[in-house]
Scaffold this motif. Structure first.
Motif, PDB file in Angstrom:
ATOM      1  N   ASN A   9     -34.045 -22.657  -1.199  1.00  0.00           N
ATOM      2  CA  ASN A   9     -33.085 -21.225  -1.407  1.00  0.00           C
ATOM      3  C   ASN A   9     -33.245 -20.852   0.248  1.00  0.00           C
ATOM      4  O   ASN A   9     -33.951 -19.727   0.076  1.00  0.00           O
ATOM      5  N   VAL A  10     -32.732 -20.762   1.545  1.00  0.00           N
ATOM      6  CA  VAL A  10     -32.622 -20.189   2.404  1.00  0.00           C
ATOM      7  C   VAL A  10     -31.026 -19.693   2.459  1.00  0.00           C
ATOM      8  O   VAL A  10     -30.013 -20.708   2.898  1.00  0.00           O
ATOM      9  N   TYR A  11     -31.221 -18.119   3.655  1.00  0.00           N
ATOM     10  CA  TYR A  11     -29.872 -17.865   3.952  1.00  0.00           C
ATOM     11  C   TYR A  11     -29.475 -18.997   4.802  1.00  0.00           C
ATOM     12  O   TYR A  11     -30.366 -19.143   6.097  1.00  0.00           O
ATOM     13  N   ALA A  12     -28.147 -19.221   5.582  1.00  0.00           N
ATOM     14  CA  ALA A  12     -27.385 -20.053   6.368  1.00  0.00           C
ATOM     15  C   ALA A  12     -28.283 -19.860   7.678  1.00  0.00           C
ATOM     16  O   ALA A  12     -28.507 -21.204   8.566  1.00  0.00           O
ATOM     17  N   PRO A  13     -28.412 -18.393   8.585  1.00  0.00           N
ATOM     18  CA  PRO A  13     -28.840 -18.589   9.144  1.00  0.00           C
ATOM     19  C   PRO A  13     -30.197 -18.695   9.612  1.00  0.00           C
ATOM     20  O   PRO A  13     -30.615 -19.323  11.139  1.00  0.00           O
ATOM     21  N   LEU A  14     -30.505 -19.014   8.546  1.00  0.00           N
ATOM     22  CA  LEU A  14     -31.722 -19.423   8.963  1.00  0.00           C
ATOM     23  C   LEU A  14     -32.326 -20.359   8.731  1.00  0.00           C
ATOM     24  O   LEU A  14     -33.734 -21.489   8.051  1.00  0.00           O
ATOM     25  N   LEU A  15     -31.021 -21.337   8.392  1.00  0.00           N
ATOM     26  CA  LEU A  15     -31.923 -22.829   8.437  1.00  0.00           C
ATOM     27  C   LEU A  15     -30.774 -23.716  10.064  1.00  0.00           C
ATOM     28  O   LEU A  15     -30.148 -22.771  10.867  1.00  0.00           O
ATOM     29  N   HIS A  16     -31.430 -24.596  10.565  1.00  0.00           N
ATOM     30  CA  HIS A  16     -31.377 -25.143  11.247  1.00  0.00           C
ATOM     31  C   HIS A  16     -29.482 -25.928  11.074  1.00  0.00           C
ATOM     32  O   HIS A  16     -29.560 -26.168  10.368  1.00  0.00           O
ATOM     33  N   SER A  17     -28.372 -26.157  12.638  1.00  0.00           N
ATOM     34  CA  SER A  17     -27.605 -26.918  12.121  1.00  0.00           C
ATOM     35  C   SER A  17     -27.570 -28.075  11.740  1.00  0.00           C
ATOM     36  O   SER A  17     -28.352 -29.173  11.493  1.00  0.00           O
ATOM     37  N   GLU A  18     -26.522 -28.738  11.016  1.00  0.00           N
ATOM     38  CA  GLU A  18     -27.344 -30.242  10.158  1.00  0.00           C
ATOM     39  C   GLU A  18     -26.822 -30.873  10.979  1.00  0.00           C
ATOM     40  O   GLU A  18     -28.035 -31.981  11.261  1.00  0.00           O
ATOM     41  N   TRP A  19     -25.963 -31.020  11.869  1.00  0.00           N
ATOM     42  CA  TRP A  19     -25.867 -32.002  13.610  1.00  0.00           C
ATOM     43  C   TRP A  19     -25.691 -30.897  14.129  1.00  0.00           C
ATOM     44  O   TRP A  19     -25.925 -30.137  14.649  1.00  0.00           O
ATOM     45  N   HIS A  20     -23.859 -31.098  14.549  1.00  0.00           N
ATOM     46  CA  HIS A  20     -23.378 -30.474  15.654  1.00  0.00           C
ATOM     47  C   HIS A  20     -23.323 -29.101  15.384  1.00  0.00           C
ATOM     48  O   HIS A  20     -23.737 -28.799  14.196  1.00  0.00           O
ATOM     49  N   GLY A  21     -23.565 -28.300  16.946  1.00  0.00           N
ATOM     50  CA  GLY A  21     -23.550 -26.614  16.174  1.00  0.00           C
ATOM     51  C   GLY A  21     -24.572 -25.850  16.087  1.00  0.00           C
ATOM     52  O   GLY A  21     -25.716 -26.802  17.174  1.00  0.00           O
ATOM     53  N   CYS A  22     -24.401 -24.809  15.616  1.00  0.00           N
ATOM     54  CA  CYS A  22     -25.940 -23.763  15.923  1.00  0.00           C
ATOM     55  C   CYS A  22     -25.741 -22.376  15.804  1.00  0.00           C
ATOM     56  O   CYS A  22     -24.949 -22.011  15.405  1.00  0.00           O
ATOM     57  N   THR A  23     -26.623 -22.301  14.884  1.00  0.00           N
ATOM     58  CA  THR A  23     -27.343 -21.696  14.238  1.00  0.00           C
ATOM     59  C   THR A  23     -28.170 -20.586  14.806  1.00  0.00           C
ATOM     60  O   THR A  23     -29.357 -20.683  16.157  1.00  0.00           O
ATOM     61  N   PRO A  24     -28.427 -19.049  14.324  1.00  0.00           N
ATOM     62  CA  PRO A  24     -29.692 -18.392  14.993  1.00  0.00           C
ATOM     63  C   PRO A  24     -31.284 -18.979  15.325  1.00  0.00           C
ATOM     64  O   PRO A  24     -31.418 -18.887  16.281  1.00  0.00           O
ATOM     65  N   THR A  25     -31.115 -20.246  13.740  1.00  0.00           N
ATOM     66  CA  THR A  25     -32.679 -20.606  14.274  1.00  0.00           C
ATOM     67  C   THR A  25     -32.731 -22.010  15.025  1.00  0.00           C
ATOM     68  O   THR A  25     -33.705 -21.847  16.284  1.00  0.00           O
ATOM     69  N   ASP A  26     -31.230 -22.206  15.334  1.00  0.00           N
ATOM     70  CA  ASP A  26     -31.386 -23.618  16.441  1.00  0.00           C
ATOM     71  C   ASP A  26     -31.412 -22.792  17.859  1.00  0.00           C
ATOM     72  O   ASP A  26     -32.276 -23.302  19.004  1.00  0.00           O
ATOM     73  N   LEU A  27     -31.560 -21.498  17.774  1.00  0.00           N
ATOM     74  CA  LEU A  27     -31.611 -20.233  19.384  1.00  0.00           C
ATOM     75  C   LEU A  27     -33.550 -20.541  19.672  1.00  0.00           C
ATOM     76  O   LEU A  27     -34.509 -20.006  20.642  1.00  0.00           O
ATOM     77  N   VAL A  28     -34.597 -20.044  18.365  1.00  0.00           N
ATOM     78  CA  VAL A  28     -35.801 -19.685  18.707  1.00  0.00           C
ATOM     79  C   VAL A  28     -36.334 -21.080  20.076  1.00  0.00           C
ATOM     80  O   VAL A  28     -36.915 -20.322  20.124  1.00  0.00           O
ATOM     81  N   PHE A  29     -36.496 -22.631  19.456  1.00  0.00           N
ATOM     82  CA  PHE A  29     -37.117 -23.283  20.341  1.00  0.00           C
ATOM     83  C   PHE A  29     -36.944 -23.320  21.950  1.00  0.00           C
ATOM     84  O   PHE A  29     -37.661 -23.046  22.949  1.00  0.00           O
ATOM     85  N   PRO A  30     -35.294 -23.358  22.110  1.00  0.00           N
ATOM     86  CA  PRO A  30     -35.193 -22.769  23.534  1.00  0.00           C
ATOM     87  C   PRO A  30     -35.490 -21.756  24.182  1.00  0.00           C
ATOM     88  O   PRO A  30     -35.357 -21.866  24.791  1.00  0.00           O
ATOM     89  N   PHE A  31     -35.071 -20.911  23.391  1.00  0.00           N
ATOM     90  CA  PHE A  31     -35.503 -19.670  23.801  1.00  0.00           C
ATOM     91  C   PHE A  31     -36.758 -19.636  24.577  1.00  0.00           C
ATOM     92  O   PHE A  31     -38.004 -18.677  25.277  1.00  0.00           O
ATOM     93  N   PHE A  32     -38.218 -20.158  23.425  1.00  0.00           N
ATOM     94  CA  PHE A  32     -38.773 -20.009  24.082  1.00  0.00           C
ATOM     95  C   PHE A  32     -39.687 -20.727  25.040  1.00  0.00           C
ATOM     96  O   PHE A  32     -40.994 -20.517  25.812  1.00  0.00           O
TER      97      PHE A  32
END
Length: 423
Positions: free
Chosen positions: A31-54
Motif C-alpha cells: 500500500n504505497v501512493y503511486a508517486p512513491l513508487l518507481h515507474s513500472e517500465w517507461h516513464g518517470c515518477t518523483p521516486t525515479d528522480l532520487v538516484f539520478p539527483f544524487f
C-alpha cells in the motif's frame, strides 16, 4: 582558492536523501501512493528522480571539493580509495542478510551480523592513514568477491551491483575527467556516451533473441547482465539488474552534467548570472530529454539517454531555484532539517538499509495469531502505526515518516556534535 560549503547544495542533498529514505521504507509495500513508487517500465515518477539527483549532486560537489586542480599520485589515490570504500559499503548491503556464523541462528546470529556491520562501517568510514584505507578497502572487496564466487551456498546468489556501487564508479570517472580534461572534453565525452548508448541499445541485435528492443529481459543490457553477472543480480528481477553493467555507462553523464554545473558555480561571475545559466541549462536539458523520449523512452531501469537529460535538467533547475533562494536571496529559515540530512548522507545510506533487515530478523509469536510468527518490523507497524489510520496508504506513508523522524533525531545529534561521516 578556498573551499566553501554551498548551503543550497547541502539542502538539495538533504532533500534527496530524505526522499530516498521515505520511498525505501514504507510501512507496507503493498500500500504505497503511486508517486512513491518507481515507474513500472517507461516513464518517470518523483521516486525515479532520487538516484539520478544524487549522482548529479555528487558531480556538482567534485569541483567544489577540489577548487584547485592538482593531479598527482596522492590525489589519484584519494579518489581511488574513496571510490573503493563506497563500493565496499554498497556491496555490504547485499551481504548482511546472508552472513552465516558458526551455525548461529536467531538473535545470536543477528548480534554477530551487527558486530560485523559496525566493523565494516568503521573500516570503510573511519579516519585512517591513506595506507590503512587502501589495505582495508582492497581487503574487504577481495573478501566479497571470494565469497561470491567461492561456491559457498550462502553466498552463491549474492547481488554485486547496487546504488552505491554505481555512484562509486561515476565518482571515480567524473573526478578523473575533472582533473585531467577541459570542459569542452567533458561535454564531448558526455554527448558521446549518450549517443553511443542509444546506438548500442537500439541498433545492435540481442544475441540469442534477435532484433534490438527495449523490453524487459530481452534488451541488450539485460543480456549483458546475464552474461557478466549471472547469479549475482537483483532478486526482484533475477535475469537483469536495474544497476547493471551497460546501463552504468549513461549514468556517468549525470555526473558529468553535475560536474559542468559545479564549474559554473566556480566561475568569476555574479551569483545571479550563475543562477540564470543554470536555469537555462536546466530548461534545455528537460526539453532535450522530452524530445529524445519519442525515440528512446525515458526509463530508469535502462537509464536511457533521454532519462539522463530529463532528470539532470530537473536537478539543475531545482539547484538553481535553491541557489537563488538560499545563496542569493539569503533566505535560510526552516532549512535546518534538510541541512542535518544533507551533511551526513553516507551514514544514512549505510545504516538506514541495514536497520530494517535487522528488525526483520527478530521474530516472535504474533499476538493476534499465536500460531504464526511476526518479525519486529511488521509488529511495530501493524500494532504501533497502522491502527491509527483508516487509509492503508496513509498508514504506510506514516510508517515511512516515523522512520524519517527517528533518523532526523539521530542526525540532529550528529549535527549538533559536528560529527560528519565520510568515506
Amino acid at each position: 582558492m578556498t573551499r566553501e560549503r554551498l548551503i543550497s547544495l547541502d539542502v538539495f542533498r538533504g532533500l534527496t536523501i530524505l526522499l530516498m529514505t521515505i520511498v525505501n521504507n514504507p510501512g507496507d509495500w503493498g500500500n504505497v501512493y503511486a508517486p512513491l513508487l518507481h515507474s513500472e517500465w517507461h516513464g518517470c515518477t518523483p521516486t525515479d528522480l532520487v538516484f539520478p539527483f544524487f549522482i548529479f549532486i555528487m558531480g556538482v560537489a567534485v569541483p567544489l571539493a577540489m577548487p584547485t586542480k592538482t593531479w598527482d599520485s596522492t590525489t589519484f589515490n584519494k579518489i581511488l580509495v574513496r571510490s573503493l570504500r563506497m563500493l565496499g559499503l554498497g556491496i555490504f548491503f547485499n551481504y548482511f542478510g546472508k552472513i552465516q556464523l558458526f551455525g548461529l541462528e536467531g538473535i545470536p546470529l543477528l548480534i554477530g551480523r551487527l558486530i560485523i556491520t559496525v566493523a565494516v562501517g568503521y573500516a570503510l568510514m573511519g579516519n585512517f592513514s591513506s595506507k590503512i584505507k587502501n589495505i582495508l578497502a582492497f581487503s574487504i572487496l577481495f573478501v566479497y568477491l571470494f565469497l561470491a564466487y567461492s561456491g559457498i551456498e550462502a553466498y552463491h546468489d549474492v547481488r554485486l551491483p547496487g546504488v552505491l556501487q554505481r555512484i562509486a564508479i561515476v565518482y571515480f570517472v567524473v573526478s578523473l575527467l575533472y582533473l585531467k580534461t577541459t570542459q569542452k572534453t567533458q561535454i564531448i565525452t558526455g554527448i558521446t556516451l549518450l549517443l553511443g548508448y542509444w546506438a548500442i541499445m537500439t541498433l545492435i541485435p540481442v544475441p540469442g533473441i534477435g532484433a534490438p528492443n527495449l523490453e524487459k529481459e530481452t534488451n541488450l543490457a539485460s543480456w549483458l547482465d546475464g552474461v557478466l553477472l549471472e547469479g549475482h543480480m537483483y532478486r526482484g528481477t533475477i535475469t537483469w539488474d536495474p544497476e547493471g553493467v551497460l546501463s552504468t555507462i549513461p549514468s556517468i553523464v549525470n555526473g558529468i552534467i553535475g560536474l559542468l554545473i559545479g564549474q559554473i558555480l566556480q566561475r568569476e561571475i555574479t551569483p545571479k548570472q550563475k543562477a540564470v545559466k543554470m536555469i537555462a541549462a536546466g530548461v534545455a536539458l528537460i526539453i532535450g530529454g522530452l524530445i529524445w523520449n519519442a525515440f528512446f523512452p525515458i526509463n530508469k531501469s535502462l537509464w536511457t539517454s533521454s532519462y539522463v537529460l530529463y532528470t539532470t535538467g530537473l536537478a539543475t533547475a531545482c539547484l538553481a531555484f535553491l541557489y537563488y533562494i538560499i545563496d542569493i536571496a539569503a533566505y535560510k529559515k526552516g532549512l535546518k532539517l534538510f541541512l542535518i540530512w544533507g551533511v551526513n548522507p553516507m551514514i544514512v545510506f549505510f545504516f538506514s538499509q541495514i536497520i530494517p533487515q535487522a528488525l526483520v530478523m527478530v521474530q516472535f509469536k504474533n499476538p493476534q495469531h499465536p500460531e504464526e510468527q511476526i518479525n519486529l518490523l511488521n509488529y511495530l507497524y501493524q500494532f504501533g502505526i497502522a491502527p491509527f489510520f483508516n487509509n492503508p496508504m496513509t498508514a504506510s506513508l506514516a510508517g515511512a515518516l516515523t522512520y524519517v523522524g527517528i533518523w532526523t533525531f539521530i542526525l540532529w545529534i550528529f549535527y549538533k556534535n559536528k560529527l560528519i561521516f565520510k568515506v
